[in-house]
Scaffold this motif. Structure first.
Motif, PDB file in Angstrom:
ATOM      1  N   ASP A 154     -37.254 -19.983  30.293  1.00  0.00           N
ATOM      2  CA  ASP A 154     -37.595 -19.904  31.720  1.00  0.00           C
ATOM      3  C   ASP A 154     -38.806 -19.013  31.956  1.00  0.00           C
ATOM      4  OD1 ASP A 154     -35.945 -17.745  30.927  1.00  0.00           O
ATOM      5  OD2 ASP A 154     -35.438 -17.292  33.002  1.00  0.00           O
ATOM      6  N   ILE A 155     -39.038 -18.040  31.088  1.00  0.00           N
ATOM      7  CA  ILE A 155     -40.227 -17.192  31.169  1.00  0.00           C
ATOM      8  C   ILE A 155     -41.247 -17.707  30.157  1.00  0.00           C
ATOM      9  CG2 ILE A 155     -41.167 -14.865  30.939  1.00  0.00           C
ATOM     10  CD1 ILE A 155     -39.225 -15.120  33.242  1.00  0.00           C
ATOM     11  N   PRO A 156     -42.432 -18.155  30.604  1.00  0.00           N
ATOM     12  CA  PRO A 156     -43.445 -18.685  29.675  1.00  0.00           C
ATOM     13  C   PRO A 156     -43.933 -17.634  28.689  1.00  0.00           C
ATOM     14  CG  PRO A 156     -43.960 -19.262  31.965  1.00  0.00           C
ATOM     15  CD  PRO A 156     -42.865 -18.245  32.008  1.00  0.00           C
ATOM     16  N   LEU A 157     -44.378 -18.072  27.523  1.00  0.00           N
ATOM     17  CA  LEU A 157     -44.871 -17.161  26.491  1.00  0.00           C
ATOM     18  C   LEU A 157     -46.028 -16.297  26.986  1.00  0.00           C
ATOM     19  CD1 LEU A 157     -44.795 -19.492  23.354  1.00  0.00           C
ATOM     20  CD2 LEU A 157     -43.457 -17.402  23.671  1.00  0.00           C
ATOM     21  N   SER A 158     -46.811 -16.836  27.905  1.00  0.00           N
ATOM     22  CA  SER A 158     -47.996 -16.122  28.387  1.00  0.00           C
ATOM     23  C   SER A 158     -47.674 -15.069  29.441  1.00  0.00           C
ATOM     24  CB  SER A 158     -48.996 -17.123  28.983  1.00  0.00           C
ATOM     25  OG  SER A 158     -48.395 -17.843  30.061  1.00  0.00           O
ATOM     26  N   GLU A 159     -46.450 -15.044  29.912  1.00  0.00           N
ATOM     27  CA  GLU A 159     -46.091 -14.149  31.012  1.00  0.00           C
ATOM     28  C   GLU A 159     -45.629 -12.792  30.468  1.00  0.00           C
ATOM     29  OE1 GLU A 159     -46.075 -12.427  34.022  1.00  0.00           O
ATOM     30  OE2 GLU A 159     -46.506 -14.519  34.510  1.00  0.00           O
ATOM     31  N   ASN A 160     -46.587 -11.944  30.130  1.00  0.00           N
ATOM     32  CA  ASN A 160     -46.271 -10.643  29.541  1.00  0.00           C
ATOM     33  C   ASN A 160     -45.535  -9.730  30.513  1.00  0.00           C
ATOM     34  OD1 ASN A 160     -47.548 -11.306  27.089  1.00  0.00           O
ATOM     35  ND2 ASN A 160     -49.549 -10.692  27.884  1.00  0.00           N
ATOM     36  N   GLU A 161     -45.962  -9.749  31.763  1.00  0.00           N
ATOM     37  CA  GLU A 161     -45.330  -8.886  32.770  1.00  0.00           C
ATOM     38  C   GLU A 161     -43.874  -9.281  32.985  1.00  0.00           C
ATOM     39  OE1 GLU A 161     -45.794  -7.750  37.528  1.00  0.00           O
ATOM     40  OE2 GLU A 161     -47.361  -8.909  36.517  1.00  0.00           O
ATOM     41  N   PHE A 183     -34.033  -9.785  20.558  1.00  0.00           N
ATOM     42  CA  PHE A 183     -35.023 -10.524  21.336  1.00  0.00           C
ATOM     43  C   PHE A 183     -35.688 -11.607  20.497  1.00  0.00           C
ATOM     44  CE2 PHE A 183     -34.793  -6.303  23.341  1.00  0.00           C
ATOM     45  CZ  PHE A 183     -34.416  -6.702  24.628  1.00  0.00           C
ATOM     46  N   ILE A 184     -35.832 -12.770  21.097  1.00  0.00           N
ATOM     47  CA  ILE A 184     -36.405 -13.929  20.432  1.00  0.00           C
ATOM     48  C   ILE A 184     -37.571 -14.454  21.258  1.00  0.00           C
ATOM     49  CG2 ILE A 184     -35.961 -16.278  19.609  1.00  0.00           C
ATOM     50  CD1 ILE A 184     -32.948 -15.526  19.567  1.00  0.00           C
ATOM     51  N   GLN A 185     -38.724 -14.607  20.626  1.00  0.00           N
ATOM     52  CA  GLN A 185     -39.857 -15.262  21.271  1.00  0.00           C
ATOM     53  C   GLN A 185     -40.136 -16.559  20.522  1.00  0.00           C
ATOM     54  OE1 GLN A 185     -43.285 -12.658  22.039  1.00  0.00           O
ATOM     55  NE2 GLN A 185     -41.998 -10.880  21.590  1.00  0.00           N
ATOM     56  N   SER A 186     -40.283 -17.665  21.243  1.00  0.00           N
ATOM     57  CA  SER A 186     -40.473 -18.947  20.577  1.00  0.00           C
ATOM     58  C   SER A 186     -41.272 -19.907  21.449  1.00  0.00           C
ATOM     59  CB  SER A 186     -39.115 -19.580  20.242  1.00  0.00           C
ATOM     60  OG  SER A 186     -39.269 -20.874  19.701  1.00  0.00           O
ATOM     61  N   ARG A 301     -30.059 -11.459  37.348  1.00  0.00           N
ATOM     62  CA  ARG A 301     -31.356 -12.149  37.352  1.00  0.00           C
ATOM     63  C   ARG A 301     -31.067 -13.643  37.308  1.00  0.00           C
ATOM     64  NH1 ARG A 301     -35.453 -14.317  34.121  1.00  0.00           N
ATOM     65  NH2 ARG A 301     -34.141 -14.299  32.259  1.00  0.00           N
ATOM     66  N   VAL A 302     -31.049 -14.277  38.477  1.00  0.00           N
ATOM     67  CA  VAL A 302     -30.606 -15.677  38.558  1.00  0.00           C
ATOM     68  C   VAL A 302     -31.737 -16.663  38.829  1.00  0.00           C
ATOM     69  CG1 VAL A 302     -28.395 -14.871  39.490  1.00  0.00           C
ATOM     70  CG2 VAL A 302     -30.160 -15.686  41.069  1.00  0.00           C
ATOM     71  N   CYS A 303     -32.910 -16.165  39.201  1.00  0.00           N
ATOM     72  CA  CYS A 303     -33.972 -17.027  39.741  1.00  0.00           C
ATOM     73  C   CYS A 303     -34.705 -17.818  38.673  1.00  0.00           C
ATOM     74  CB  CYS A 303     -34.981 -16.164  40.505  1.00  0.00           C
ATOM     75  SG  CYS A 303     -36.241 -17.118  41.369  1.00  0.00           S
ATOM     76  N   TRP A 304     -34.839 -19.144  38.928  1.00  0.00           N
ATOM     77  CA  TRP A 304     -35.619 -20.008  38.052  1.00  0.00           C
ATOM     78  C   TRP A 304     -36.981 -20.346  38.679  1.00  0.00           C
ATOM     79  CZ3 TRP A 304     -34.647 -22.173  33.158  1.00  0.00           C
ATOM     80  CH2 TRP A 304     -33.433 -21.791  32.592  1.00  0.00           C
ATOM     81  N   GLU A 305     -37.182 -19.944  39.924  1.00  0.00           N
ATOM     82  CA  GLU A 305     -38.464 -20.183  40.585  1.00  0.00           C
ATOM     83  C   GLU A 305     -39.512 -19.165  40.144  1.00  0.00           C
ATOM     84  OE1 GLU A 305     -39.235 -22.680  42.625  1.00  0.00           O
ATOM     85  OE2 GLU A 305     -37.232 -23.556  42.509  1.00  0.00           O
ATOM     86  N   SER A 306     -39.077 -17.918  40.013  1.00  0.00           N
ATOM     87  CA  SER A 306     -39.996 -16.855  39.630  1.00  0.00           C
ATOM     88  C   SER A 306     -40.233 -16.854  38.127  1.00  0.00           C
ATOM     89  CB  SER A 306     -39.424 -15.496  40.057  1.00  0.00           C
ATOM     90  OG  SER A 306     -40.194 -14.443  39.539  1.00  0.00           O
ATOM     91  N   LYS A 307     -41.488 -16.715  37.718  1.00  0.00           N
ATOM     92  CA  LYS A 307     -41.831 -16.596  36.305  1.00  0.00           C
ATOM     93  C   LYS A 307     -42.106 -15.142  35.946  1.00  0.00           C
ATOM     94  CE  LYS A 307     -41.690 -21.068  36.006  1.00  0.00           C
ATOM     95  NZ  LYS A 307     -40.498 -21.720  35.429  1.00  0.00           N
ATOM     96  N   LYS A 308     -41.835 -14.245  36.888  1.00  0.00           N
ATOM     97  CA  LYS A 308     -42.165 -12.836  36.702  1.00  0.00           C
ATOM     98  C   LYS A 308     -40.982 -12.017  36.196  1.00  0.00           C
ATOM     99  CE  LYS A 308     -46.391 -13.227  38.361  1.00  0.00           C
ATOM    100  NZ  LYS A 308     -47.577 -13.013  37.507  1.00  0.00           N
TER     101      LYS A 308
END
Length: 401
Positions: A154-161, A183-186, A301-308
């Motif tokens: 749900d959080i893109p790889l590019s979204e560091n924040e 923690f897993i990044q893929s 943390r339930v939101c799928w709209e926010s990528k933050k």
């Protein structure tokens, strides 16, 4: 033969002790469903001692559904015996869930391996911080499970924040409950061409590739290397509520289902889909009871709209969760939410579209909130008043979601 569908996976490689890379080659029309020919994942643990037949599981878990739906054979050097059996079962499960689609293609291997002896009666739980995974933790807390949190879903790889916030949230939760976070990044999503997959297959009951096919098998498979090095013989995956209005389980076009996760296994490890008998109200009720008993400021943390990595406070899911917490006598502002000043205005303006997917839940919340209206000086007073008074017209049979 030149255009025959075929996917050939190279043996996975570990770099730097904690990064797994798996290169593969495609031929035929299946090629258009991949953005790149490398699957990778990064962990906060050393996996150099993990055998190849386990290291290949994350890549296979995300490539196999593409191969099946396109009728493509997959070629690997070696594979875990238990996982091979599981994949054959899961393929049949998808066929039953989506009878109008065809799931074909076989796994061709040179060696089949038996990986036994690493299990130490430890467990892991996929943890996003949402209602499903938090309720599952509460139910399984006696096991002291490892918490597995993923970047790239749900959080893109590019979204560091956003990833920084999610990691902080998981670390705080783990520290509060004396647990170990993993923690897993893929690139499990970005290496696929989801647009082409949706264009070709989002029909006949399959609503979307990630939600309808990939996310159960794909996410669970990421845990395989960690289960080996940490001795986990069980992985818990929190279910999305799959209950009808009569609290009976029904087959739904969703990539997480008892016939999928509960059939997954490798080595000493068995996967369990947790909470399939619970609907959304049951899960929030479990969380509310835990908060009240322990005096906890537990954050959701339930939101799928926010990528933050946080709750946006203005989408339907945020609003519905806030209303649910209020109906349990809790203040959402203490548990990860805020009342966005434009939320109520948006709900009034777009009532029909805002409520249509979860109308039964809103109707039940309407009744529950009627006895839990906060004081007039509360930031949630107008929000609750409108929900209680709005006219819900139920025109067709709906299910919990």
């Amino acid at each position: 033969m030149r255009n025959q569908n075929k996917i050939v996976l190279d043996p996975p490689k570990v770099r730097g002790g904690n990064k797994i890379y798996c290169h593969f080659k495609c031929s035929g029309k299946v090629s258009k469903y991949f953005n790149e020919n490398n699957f990778y994942m990064k962990l906060n643990a050393n996996v150099e001692s993990v055998p190849q037949s386990i290291l290949i599981i994350p890549a296979l878990s995300n490539i196999c559904p593409v191969a099946w739906v396109t009728g493509t054979d997959i070629y690997v050097e070696e594979i875990d015996q238990e996982f091979l059996e599981a994949l054959n079962t899961v393929k049949k499960s998808f066929q039953k869930l989506y009878p109008k689609h065809s799931f074909k293609g076989d796994i061709k291997y040179k060696k089949i391996k038996e990986n036994k002896g690493y299990g130490k009666k430890k467990s892991g739980l996929f943890f996003s911080g949402g209602a499903d995974s938090v309720a599952s933790y509460i139910r399984k807390r006696h096991e002291k499970p490892y918490l597995l949190t993923v970047l790239g879903a749900d959080i893109p790889l590019s979204e560091n924040e956003g990833w920084s916030r999610v990691k902080s949230h998981t670390n705080q939760f783990a520290k509060m409950h004396k647990l170990t976070p993993l923690f897993i990044q893929s690139n499990l999503r970005s290496f696929l061409n989801e647009r082409n997959l949706n264009k070709s297959y989002s029909k006949h009951g399959l609503r979307g590739w990630w939600g309808g096919i990939q996310h159960g098998l794909g996410l669970v498979g990421l845990s395989a290397p960690l289960t080996f090095i940490k001795g986990m013989n069980k992985i818990h995956f929190a279910s999305t509520p799959l209950l009808s209005h009569n609290n009976t389980l029904y087959s739904t076009s969703w990539g997480s289902h008892p016939s999928i996760e509960n059939n997954l296994k490798w080595g000493d490890t068995q996967v369990a889909l947790d909470g399939t008998h619970l609907n959304r109200f049951d899960k929030i009720g479990i969380i509310a009871k835990y908060i009240k008993k322990n005096g906890s400021n537990l954050q959701l943390r339930v939101c799928w709209e926010s990528k933050k990595g946080s709750n946006c406070g203005k989408c339907e899911k945020c609003a519905r969760t806030m209303a649910n917490l209020l109906s349990e006598g809790l203040n959402p502002s203490n548990h990860g939410f805020r009342m966005n000043k434009n939320l109520l205005k948006s709900m009034k303006k777009n009532k029909k579209s805002f409520m249509k997917l979860n109308k039964p839940q809103w109707k039940i919340l309407q009744k529950k909130l009627s006895n839990k209206i906060p004081d007039a000086d509360s930031e949630y007073y107008d929000f609750c008043q409108w929900i209680v008074k709005v006219n819900f017209q139920r025109k067709r049979k709906d299910f919990f979601s």
